[in-house]
Design a protein around this motif. Sequence first.
Motif, PDB file in Angstrom:
ATOM      1  N   TYR A 110      81.495  26.187  17.414  1.00 16.71           N
ATOM      2  CA  TYR A 110      80.784  25.831  18.631  1.00 16.71           C
ATOM      3  C   TYR A 110      81.579  26.325  19.847  1.00 16.71           C
ATOM      4  O   TYR A 110      82.792  26.146  19.913  1.00 16.71           O
ATOM      5  CB  TYR A 110      80.633  24.310  18.721  1.00 16.71           C
ATOM      6  CG  TYR A 110      79.837  23.859  19.915  1.00 16.71           C
ATOM      7  CD1 TYR A 110      78.450  23.907  19.909  1.00 16.71           C
ATOM      8  CD2 TYR A 110      80.489  23.399  21.052  1.00 16.71           C
ATOM      9  CE1 TYR A 110      77.725  23.502  21.024  1.00 16.71           C
ATOM     10  CE2 TYR A 110      79.769  22.985  22.165  1.00 16.71           C
ATOM     11  CZ  TYR A 110      78.389  23.050  22.139  1.00 16.71           C
ATOM     12  OH  TYR A 110      77.676  22.654  23.239  1.00 16.71           O
ATOM     13  N   ASP A 111      80.971  27.038  20.777  1.00 18.99           N
ATOM     14  CA  ASP A 111      79.560  27.339  20.884  1.00 18.99           C
ATOM     15  C   ASP A 111      79.388  28.839  20.666  1.00 18.99           C
ATOM     16  O   ASP A 111      79.743  29.629  21.545  1.00 18.99           O
ATOM     17  CB  ASP A 111      79.077  26.908  22.259  1.00 18.99           C
ATOM     18  CG  ASP A 111      77.610  27.052  22.502  1.00 18.99           C
ATOM     19  OD1 ASP A 111      76.856  27.182  21.530  1.00 18.99           O
ATOM     20  OD2 ASP A 111      77.206  27.032  23.677  1.00 18.99           O
ATOM     21  N   ALA A 135      74.086  24.370  16.434  1.00 24.98           N
ATOM     22  CA  ALA A 135      74.451  25.720  16.020  1.00 24.98           C
ATOM     23  C   ALA A 135      73.242  26.413  15.416  1.00 24.98           C
ATOM     24  O   ALA A 135      72.455  25.790  14.686  1.00 24.98           O
ATOM     25  CB  ALA A 135      75.588  25.689  15.008  1.00 24.98           C
TER      26      ALA A 135
END
Length: 349
Positions: A110-111, A135
């Motif tokens: 992430y991200d 995600a």
Amino acid sequence: EIDLMLLPTTGATYRLAVYGWYEERGSIRLTVTNDRSATIAGQITGPDEVTPLEGIEARPYQWDGFGWSSMFSQATYSAGDGMYEIRGLPAGTYRVRFRDFSGYYLREYYDDASDVDSATDIEVLDEERVDGIDASLAEASKISGQVTGSDEVTPAENIDVTASTWNGVGWDLASAASTDASGYYTIGDLTAGTYRVQFDDSAGNFISEAYNDQETLDAGQDIVVAATTTVTGINAALREASRISGTVTGPDETTPLENIVATVYVRSGSSWFEKSSDYTDASGFYSAGGLTAGTYRVQFEDYNGTYLREAYDDQATLDDGQDIVVPGTTTVAGIDASLGLASRISGTV
């Protein structure tokens, strides 16, 4: 003092067992406090950002002063709707990795980062729930093929197949797989790039090699993989390996010794390098495989320290040991050892 984080289920009954180290004894004081832990939650989908993905691991990482450390025990998996919850987190800063162990989808952090160092920090406070840590995983590239014996027909099962990339100094493992009963494998979780593939038999029945029929990755053939592509036909026909075998006994040359490690070494320049090893069984027998034709030396060692280490044949060091010439596709038997009892120093502290 031990802090135990328990995430209880309503209506369930729990029992807590506490064990002393060896024969240590003492009193136990149990203090129960309210859960002040935090939660990180979100949804994992496919490339279309709509289709939920089930069974994807979400694992938190936390800075330990030296690097981002994986919190293995806190990892969780997405449900049928793609939703996941990482519970029981102390307040702090985290980063989260998403991984499909089937290799069909690319892992990411992430991200939308490819490694933990490039990931986005997630700050959580006591008792806070941080939602929206989502995600959308891209489809991975893959390398596939079949591994057989030297006859190019008989499938070789349980062969470890690894794909590696060059980092400018050495080879970094990118992903791995094992062959099935038909000798087929598929290495997933690959990004677009250039790879080399190695085939290893942990059982030692076949000689390791790199694609295409080379002894090492350095001499191997590059495999260029495009994004979201499966490169097929990366096959291998492995040659049968040679072995060194024997029996290890105690000082009486009769009593078999179990769990003695017999290590095969090969000399390169002025140093000895481990080539293969095996532990003795209950009858004292060992068989170290995976060897090509060559000259080797064998060392026997008891990691419990009951017996003295020695090199074949009855020498204290490898440098004084006896050469063992191994032809191709041959088992050199009778490389035995009778280990002497080691001395010890003991006392009371």
